[in-house]
Scaffold this active site. Structure first.
Site, PDB file in Angstrom:
ATOM      1  N   LYS A 121     -42.075  27.767  58.157  1.00 10.69           N
ATOM      2  CA  LYS A 121     -41.614  26.530  58.776  1.00 10.69           C
ATOM      3  C   LYS A 121     -42.156  25.354  57.962  1.00 10.69           C
ATOM      4  O   LYS A 121     -43.336  25.349  57.583  1.00 10.69           O
ATOM      5  CB  LYS A 121     -42.140  26.471  60.211  1.00 10.69           C
ATOM      6  CG  LYS A 121     -41.655  25.293  61.032  1.00 10.69           C
ATOM      7  CD  LYS A 121     -42.203  25.377  62.464  1.00 10.69           C
ATOM      8  CE  LYS A 121     -41.613  24.320  63.374  1.00 10.69           C
ATOM      9  NZ  LYS A 121     -42.126  24.416  64.766  1.00 10.69           N
ATOM     10  N   SER A 137     -38.252  24.332  68.200  1.00  7.50           N
ATOM     11  CA  SER A 137     -38.107  23.632  66.948  1.00  7.50           C
ATOM     12  C   SER A 137     -38.106  24.508  65.697  1.00  7.50           C
ATOM     13  O   SER A 137     -37.617  24.074  64.652  1.00  7.50           O
ATOM     14  CB  SER A 137     -39.239  22.607  66.820  1.00  7.50           C
ATOM     15  OG  SER A 137     -40.487  23.246  66.695  1.00  7.50           O
ATOM     16  N   SER A 153     -41.581  26.523  70.979  1.00  3.41           N
ATOM     17  CA  SER A 153     -40.872  26.418  69.697  1.00  3.41           C
ATOM     18  C   SER A 153     -40.888  27.674  68.826  1.00  3.41           C
ATOM     19  O   SER A 153     -40.246  27.699  67.780  1.00  3.41           O
ATOM     20  CB  SER A 153     -41.428  25.247  68.884  1.00  3.41           C
ATOM     21  OG  SER A 153     -40.949  24.028  69.396  1.00  3.41           O
TER      22      SER A 153
END
Lengths: 99, 496
Positions: free
Chosen positions: B79, B154, B178
């Protein structure tokens, strides 16, 4: 009655250092009003005697020995800076003309 | 079978045995990325040469006889909120476009040392604020099950990359769901470790009392191997827990839940939940019973106010954390024409560099923390946080783990909730309590919803530092369902 006024949102934007346009202020005022109305549900919870939690775990301050350690070089520390002068961060003026 | 269809554990074993090189495995995944990225758009940054250089270095270390972990040579996607010194790190924000951190996050540093090979940086909602990855300043990411749907958020780039077989493993961060929510809606495994069990050092901060890095994988054992590889005490993170890492790999290899006590959270079902989600969830609860667990209903009344409490606490912390983006030391600077003051440049830069959701949350947090409102909003939310922790404590007096659906619905359409923040926030309804209490929680696939054919996730919650229980139950569910299905749920990315 709305939970938050457009003037209050303009004040929040100033405090938050966000230079918003008039259109943006209108838009965020409507959205923040709806969000604040929804999150205000927390005030319905009876919690007078409940202690607040700022963290999930019971951690207190963590210290290390005050010893000199290796850190970033000036080149590394300045590598992402928008403007550099003489090994320092160059910034716009921070004091008024009179100062 | 092609290399991209192998599990991370299999790839690690093949590389260790010398059957295949880290370079060959990296090339197979880079080729897959080149093929499907135009459709999925999971990545923000890919640099084939940097990846292959890392793979060559791992091959050399293995040839030299260096003892590396079970994932040496296995590729991973990160990420784009984890600092990587050899790849840009942007948090999917224009304010950090092109920024290269001078150091690695502890998680990425440990994974480098363990010999994992970085495929690139994945897309996310800007600063991890969102549930769909549509808040990325660069582009949305598409769900490999149906390209018109969101991959969750997310950490949606990380979930999509693994579900699209672009990477066997990826990292994410979970502040309100997330990791678990994107894992659920893409049919993969995602784990939020106990808060403080994995280091936050070098991860761009959103809400520091909640942010928790964790693993994504296509199966429970791979997630456990990754979890173990980056976890453990870190002196660079003052909220890191100084305790042994729970034995998650051993638990993932022990899919036996006979005699375990499992609590069904009463508050997380019924109205507002998609019928197909509840159907799969109710089936898996029966399955747990048939595997020898004792299932009881547990009430956690304060969980119903977790969502509003979270949307006061997380924005409050974000308004403080994001003050560091001041246009002075790194990142974007706008409007510095020699006449404007630092304060004016700051406000112009932040207005140009932050997207709408980030601005909303900064202002909401500033509001909740301002004098006159502090007690009614932030202070009251902190009290609700205590009540939620007490509900968990009371529940864990009766049961070993709690279960619920991971999300109220399957993946929604791109654009469907983009202009309605409150509708978007509901995606995290079931995942938020574990963040507020710091507990461990996992999402594992439990089937496809009848009405849309999209994946459904089962959430398994366990007490602080009992992460191994999530893996034990997750492995048992996975084993039983795979024998019923005749293989994994995600045999291939259906729309690619």
């Amino acid at each position: 009655m709305s939970a938050i006024t457009r003037d209050e949102v303009a004040h929040l934007a100033r405090l938050s250092r966000l230079a918003l346009t008039d259109d943006e202020l209108d838009h965020y005022a409507t959205q923040l009003d709806a969000i604040i109305e929804a999150v205000a549900k927390v005030s319905e919870v009876a919690a007078e005697d409940v202690p607040p939690s700022s963290h999930a775990l019971p951690l207190t301050n963590v210290f290390r020995a005050d010893e000199v350690r290796q850190s970033l070089t000036p080149e590394q520390a300045l590598s992402g800076a928008p403007a550099v002068e003489d090994d320092r961060f160059q910034v716009p003026r921070i004091l008024g003309e009179e100062a | 079978m092609s290399l991209i269809r192998k599990t991370a554990a299999e790839l690690g074993a093949m590389i260790a045995a010398g059957d295949v090189s880290a370079v060959e495995v990296a090339e197979a995944h880079l080729d897959r990325m080149a093929e499907v990225e135009p459709k999925v758009k999971a990545f923000l940054h890919v640099d084939r040469e940097v990846t292959l250089e890392q793979a060559r270095a791992v091959d050399a270390r293995l040839r030299a006889g260096e003892k590396l972990g079970p994932l040496a040579g296995v590729p991973i996607a990160h990420k784009d909120i984890f600092s990587t010194h050899d790849m840009p790190t942007t948090a999917a924000s224009k304010i950090l476009e092109g920024w290269r951190p001078p150091y690695d996050a502890t998680v990425t540093k440990r994974l480098r040392e363990a010999g994992l090979v970085f495929l690139g940086k994945t897309n996310l909602d800007e600063f991890a604020m969102g549930s769909s990855t549509e808040n990325s300043a660069y582009h949305p990411t598409h769900n490999p099950w149906d390209l018109t749907k969101v991959p969750g958020g997310s950490s949606g780039g990380s979930s999509a990359a693994v579900a699209a077989y672009e990477a066997p493993l990826s990292t994410g961060t979970d502040t309100g769901g997330s990791i678990r929510q994107p894992a659920a809606v893409t049919g993969i495994v995602g784990m939020k470790p106990t808060y403080g069990g994995s280091s936050r050092y070098g991860i761009i901060a959103f809400a520091s009392s909640l942010d928790t890095p964790g693993p994504f994988a296509r199966n429970v054992l791979d997630a456990a191997l990754l979890h173990e590889a980056f976890s453990g005490h870190d002196p660079m993170d003052s909220t890191s827990v100084d305790a042994p890492v729970p034995s998650v790999v051993e638990a993932a290899k022990s899919p036996d839940i006979a005699g375990m006590r499992i609590g069904v959270v009463k508050e997380f079902s019924g109205e507002g939940y998609q019928a197909g989600v509840l159907a799969r969830y109710n089936e898996v609860v029966k399955l747990l019973e048939s595997l020898g667990a004792t299932v009881v209903e547990v009430s956690c009344p304060s969980f119903t106010t977790a969502l509003p409490a979270y949307y006061l606490i997380a924005p409050s912390e974000c308004s403080s954390n994001l003050a560091r983006f001041d246009a002075m030391r790194y990142g974007l600077r706008v409007g510095d024409d020699g006449t404007r003051s630092a304060e004016e440049v700051m406000a112009l830069t932040r207005a140009a560099g932050f997207g709408p959701e980030v601005k909303r949350r900064i202002m909401l947090g500033t509001y909740a923390l301002s004098s006159g409102y502090y007690d009614a909003y932030y202070g009251q939310a902190q009290k609700v946080r205590t009540l939620i922790a007490r509900d968990f404590e009371a529940a864990y007096q009766q049961v070993d783990v709690l279960v619920s659906p991971t999300t109220p619905t399957t993946a929604f359409a791109i654009g469907e909730r983009a202009d309605d923040p409150m509708a978007m926030y509901l995606a995290d309804l079931c995942t938020i309590p574990s963040n507020l209490a710091g507990n461990a929680a996992m999402s594992v696939p439990c089937g496809l919803a009848d009405e849309d054919g999209l994946p459904v996730g089962l959430q398994i919650m366990a007490p602080v530092l009992a992460d191994d229980r999530c893996y034990r139950v997750g492995a048992a569910v996975e084993k039983a369902l795979e024998s019923r299905w005749g293989g994994p749920l995600l045999k291939e990315a259906p729309s690619l």
